[in-house]
Design a protein around this motif. Structure first.
Motif, PDB file in Angstrom:
ATOM      1  N   GLN A   2       0.835  -1.207   0.000  1.00 49.65           N
ATOM      2  CA  GLN A   2       0.000   0.000   0.000  1.00 49.65           C
ATOM      3  C   GLN A   2       0.876   1.267   0.000  1.00 49.65           C
ATOM      4  N   GLY A   3       1.933   1.230   0.810  1.00 46.15           N
ATOM      5  CA  GLY A   3       2.854   2.368   0.864  1.00 46.15           C
ATOM      6  C   GLY A   3       3.490   2.636  -0.485  1.00 46.15           C
ATOM      7  N   ALA A   4       3.929   1.553  -1.152  1.00 45.44           N
ATOM      8  CA  ALA A   4       4.535   1.686  -2.487  1.00 45.44           C
ATOM      9  C   ALA A   4       3.493   2.223  -3.471  1.00 45.44           C
ATOM     10  N   ASP A   5       2.266   1.778  -3.305  1.00 46.20           N
ATOM     11  CA  ASP A   5       1.199   2.244  -4.202  1.00 46.20           C
ATOM     12  C   ASP A   5       0.941   3.742  -4.011  1.00 46.20           C
ATOM     13  N   TRP A   6       0.942   4.205  -2.740  1.00 42.84           N
ATOM     14  CA  TRP A   6       0.732   5.642  -2.487  1.00 42.84           C
ATOM     15  C   TRP A   6       1.910   6.460  -3.022  1.00 42.84           C
ATOM     16  N   GLU A   7       3.117   5.911  -2.937  1.00 42.80           N
ATOM     17  CA  GLU A   7       4.282   6.614  -3.484  1.00 42.80           C
ATOM     18  C   GLU A   7       4.183   6.727  -5.005  1.00 42.80           C
ATOM     19  N   ALA A   8       3.726   5.649  -5.627  1.00 38.82           N
ATOM     20  CA  ALA A   8       3.549   5.676  -7.090  1.00 38.82           C
ATOM     21  C   ALA A   8       2.488   6.702  -7.482  1.00 38.82           C
ATOM     22  N   LYS A   9       1.426   6.792  -6.677  1.00 38.90           N
ATOM     23  CA  LYS A   9       0.365   7.780  -6.956  1.00 38.90           C
ATOM     24  C   LYS A   9       0.893   9.206  -6.786  1.00 38.90           C
ATOM     25  N   ALA A  10       1.761   9.398  -5.802  1.00 40.21           N
ATOM     26  CA  ALA A  10       2.347  10.736  -5.603  1.00 40.21           C
ATOM     27  C   ALA A  10       3.204  11.124  -6.795  1.00 40.21           C
ATOM     28  N   GLU A  11       3.981  10.163  -7.319  1.00 44.28           N
ATOM     29  CA  GLU A  11       4.797  10.448  -8.509  1.00 44.28           C
ATOM     30  C   GLU A  11       3.919  10.775  -9.707  1.00 44.28           C
ATOM     31  N   LEU A  12       2.830  10.039  -9.851  1.00 45.16           N
ATOM     32  CA  LEU A  12       1.912  10.291 -10.947  1.00 45.16           C
ATOM     33  C   LEU A  12       1.306  11.688 -10.843  1.00 45.16           C
ATOM     34  N   ALA A  13       0.908  12.056  -9.616  1.00 46.01           N
ATOM     35  CA  ALA A  13       0.301  13.392  -9.422  1.00 46.01           C
ATOM     36  C   ALA A  13       1.309  14.494  -9.743  1.00 46.01           C
ATOM     37  N   LEU A  14       2.554  14.305  -9.363  1.00 53.48           N
ATOM     38  CA  LEU A  14       3.573  15.323  -9.666  1.00 53.48           C
ATOM     39  C   LEU A  14       3.819  15.423 -11.173  1.00 53.48           C
ATOM     40  N   ASN A  15       3.788  14.275 -11.836  1.00 54.09           N
ATOM     41  CA  ASN A  15       3.957  14.283 -13.288  1.00 54.09           C
ATOM     42  C   ASN A  15       2.811  15.053 -13.967  1.00 54.09           C
ATOM     43  N   LYS A  16       1.666  14.989 -13.329  1.00 52.13           N
ATOM     44  CA  LYS A  16       0.496  15.704 -13.873  1.00 52.13           C
ATOM     45  C   LYS A  16       0.378  17.105 -13.282  1.00 52.13           C
ATOM     46  N   GLU A  17       1.420  17.490 -12.553  1.00 55.33           N
ATOM     47  CA  GLU A  17       1.460  18.809 -11.928  1.00 55.33           C
ATOM     48  C   GLU A  17       0.300  19.009 -10.939  1.00 55.33           C
ATOM     49  N   ARG A  18       0.011  17.939 -10.217  1.00 52.02           N
ATOM     50  CA  ARG A  18      -1.013  18.032  -9.151  1.00 52.02           C
ATOM     51  C   ARG A  18      -0.317  17.800  -7.811  1.00 52.02           C
ATOM     52  N   GLU A  19       0.366  18.836  -7.379  1.00 50.79           N
ATOM     53  CA  GLU A  19       1.114  18.739  -6.129  1.00 50.79           C
ATOM     54  C   GLU A  19       0.219  18.483  -4.942  1.00 50.79           C
ATOM     55  N   ASP A  20      -1.000  18.996  -4.985  1.00 52.25           N
ATOM     56  CA  ASP A  20      -1.927  18.776  -3.868  1.00 52.25           C
ATOM     57  C   ASP A  20      -2.250  17.302  -3.702  1.00 52.25           C
ATOM     58  N   LEU A  21      -2.459  16.626  -4.864  1.00 50.28           N
ATOM     59  CA  LEU A  21      -2.749  15.194  -4.808  1.00 50.28           C
ATOM     60  C   LEU A  21      -1.504  14.404  -4.368  1.00 50.28           C
ATOM     61  N   ALA A  22      -0.349  14.880  -4.862  1.00 52.60           N
ATOM     62  CA  ALA A  22       0.897  14.209  -4.467  1.00 52.60           C
ATOM     63  C   ALA A  22       1.101  14.325  -2.966  1.00 52.60           C
ATOM     64  N   ARG A  23       0.841  15.489  -2.406  1.00 50.83           N
ATOM     65  CA  ARG A  23       0.978  15.679  -0.968  1.00 50.83           C
ATOM     66  C   ARG A  23       0.020  14.780  -0.194  1.00 50.83           C
ATOM     67  N   ALA A  24      -1.236  14.679  -0.670  1.00 54.63           N
ATOM     68  CA  ALA A  24      -2.241  13.833  -0.009  1.00 54.63           C
ATOM     69  C   ALA A  24      -1.824  12.366  -0.047  1.00 54.63           C
ATOM     70  N   ALA A  25      -1.244  11.944  -1.192  1.00 52.21           N
ATOM     71  CA  ALA A  25      -0.791  10.557  -1.330  1.00 52.21           C
ATOM     72  C   ALA A  25       0.344  10.258  -0.360  1.00 52.21           C
ATOM     73  N   LEU A  26       1.258  11.242  -0.213  1.00 57.91           N
ATOM     74  CA  LEU A  26       2.379  11.052   0.716  1.00 57.91           C
ATOM     75  C   LEU A  26       1.916  11.036   2.170  1.00 57.91           C
ATOM     76  N   VAL A  27       0.853  11.807   2.472  1.00 57.34           N
ATOM     77  CA  VAL A  27       0.270  11.749   3.827  1.00 57.34           C
ATOM     78  C   VAL A  27      -0.244  10.341   4.120  1.00 57.34           C
ATOM     79  N   GLU A  28      -0.931   9.759   3.139  1.00 55.56           N
ATOM     80  CA  GLU A  28      -1.441   8.389   3.301  1.00 55.56           C
ATOM     81  C   GLU A  28      -0.292   7.391   3.454  1.00 55.56           C
ATOM     82  N   LYS A  29       0.772   7.634   2.634  1.00 58.37           N
ATOM     83  CA  LYS A  29       1.933   6.746   2.747  1.00 58.37           C
ATOM     84  C   LYS A  29       2.555   6.842   4.132  1.00 58.37           C
ATOM     85  N   SER A  30       2.626   8.029   4.691  1.00 55.39           N
ATOM     86  CA  SER A  30       3.202   8.232   6.025  1.00 55.39           C
ATOM     87  C   SER A  30       2.381   7.508   7.090  1.00 55.39           C
ATOM     88  N   ALA A  31       1.057   7.590   6.947  1.00 54.54           N
ATOM     89  CA  ALA A  31       0.179   6.890   7.897  1.00 54.54           C
ATOM     90  C   ALA A  31       0.398   5.387   7.816  1.00 54.54           C
TER      91      ALA A  31
END
Length: 219
Positions: free
Chosen positions: A67-96
């Motif tokens: 799950q953590g790896a999946d959230w990290e992959a989603k954060a990378e995807l969001a950054l690639n799409k220039e959605r830093e807000d989504l990337a930040r949210a994904a990293l919050v989930e990964k941290s949890a």
């Protein structure tokens, strides 16, 4: 009393000291063996539960890592799409997820410690049980030997046996008397035969003497 309290009491107990104080050592050691066997079964059952729990925690950790790896992959995807807000949210989930993994790893470490202690205590309990069984075997052999000696001594001092032995002695004396009578008769018969033999010898000598006299007279 809890299983671990009983286990500690058994491991720390001195079997020899307990048996020395017991009024019935054989009964006491039988009860100790039964308690050890029951405790060993219970401890092994608890050990199996801990092992099963450890496997469950390991599976949960692996699941959370994915799950953590999946959230990290989603954060990378969001950054690639220039959605830093989504990337930040994904990293919050990964941290949890990572915090949960850390908690489960701590729990896993405690389970490992518990298993190590249980394994050591099972070995000690097994050693105590082996010792108790050996002492039980020795006690049973000693008890059997003592009972056999007691039975023999009781029979040796039994009145009926003494009476039987007295009868044997009486019959032996009777037989001795009968053999003495036979020997006496044999002696008497032999004495009479000797007398007749002596008479016969004397008669032969007398005849020879007369024969010599007759011969001399003719001369």
């Amino acid at each position: 009393m809890g299983i671990f309290s009983r286990l500690s009491d058994i491991i720390n107990s001195n079997i020899s000291a307990i048996l020395d104080k017991a009024e019935n050592p054989e009964k006491m050691i039988r009860m100790m063996i039964q308690e050890m066997e029951e405790t060993l079964v219970e401890v092994r059952s608890n050990t199996a539960k801990v092992i099963a729990e450890k496997k469950t925690v390991n599976r949960r950790i692996e699941q959370l890592r994915r799950q953590g790896a999946d959230w990290e992959a989603k954060a990378e995807l969001a950054l690639n799409k220039e959605r830093e807000d989504l990337a930040r949210a994904a990293l919050v989930e990964k941290s949890a997820v990572q915090r949960t993994i850390s908690m489960l790893e701590d729990e896993l470490g405690k389970l490992d410690d518990t298993l190590d202690k249980l394994s050591s205590e099972i070995e000690q309990l097994q050693a105590k049980l082996t010792d108790a069984r050996a002492r039980q075997k020795t006690l049973l052999m000693r008890t059997s030997a003592a009972q056999s000696r007691l039975d023999v001594n009781q029979k040796l001092h039994n009145v009926s046996i003494d009476s039987a032995m007295n009868k044997f002695e009486y019959y032996e004396r009777k037989i001795d008397q009968m053999e003495g009578q036979v020997d006496s008769l044999n002696i008497k018969q032999r004495g009479l035969a000797d007398e007749f033999e002596e008479l016969a010898n004397q008669e032969q000598i007398d005849q020879e003497l007369e024969s010599i006299k007759a011969k001399l007279n003719k001369q």
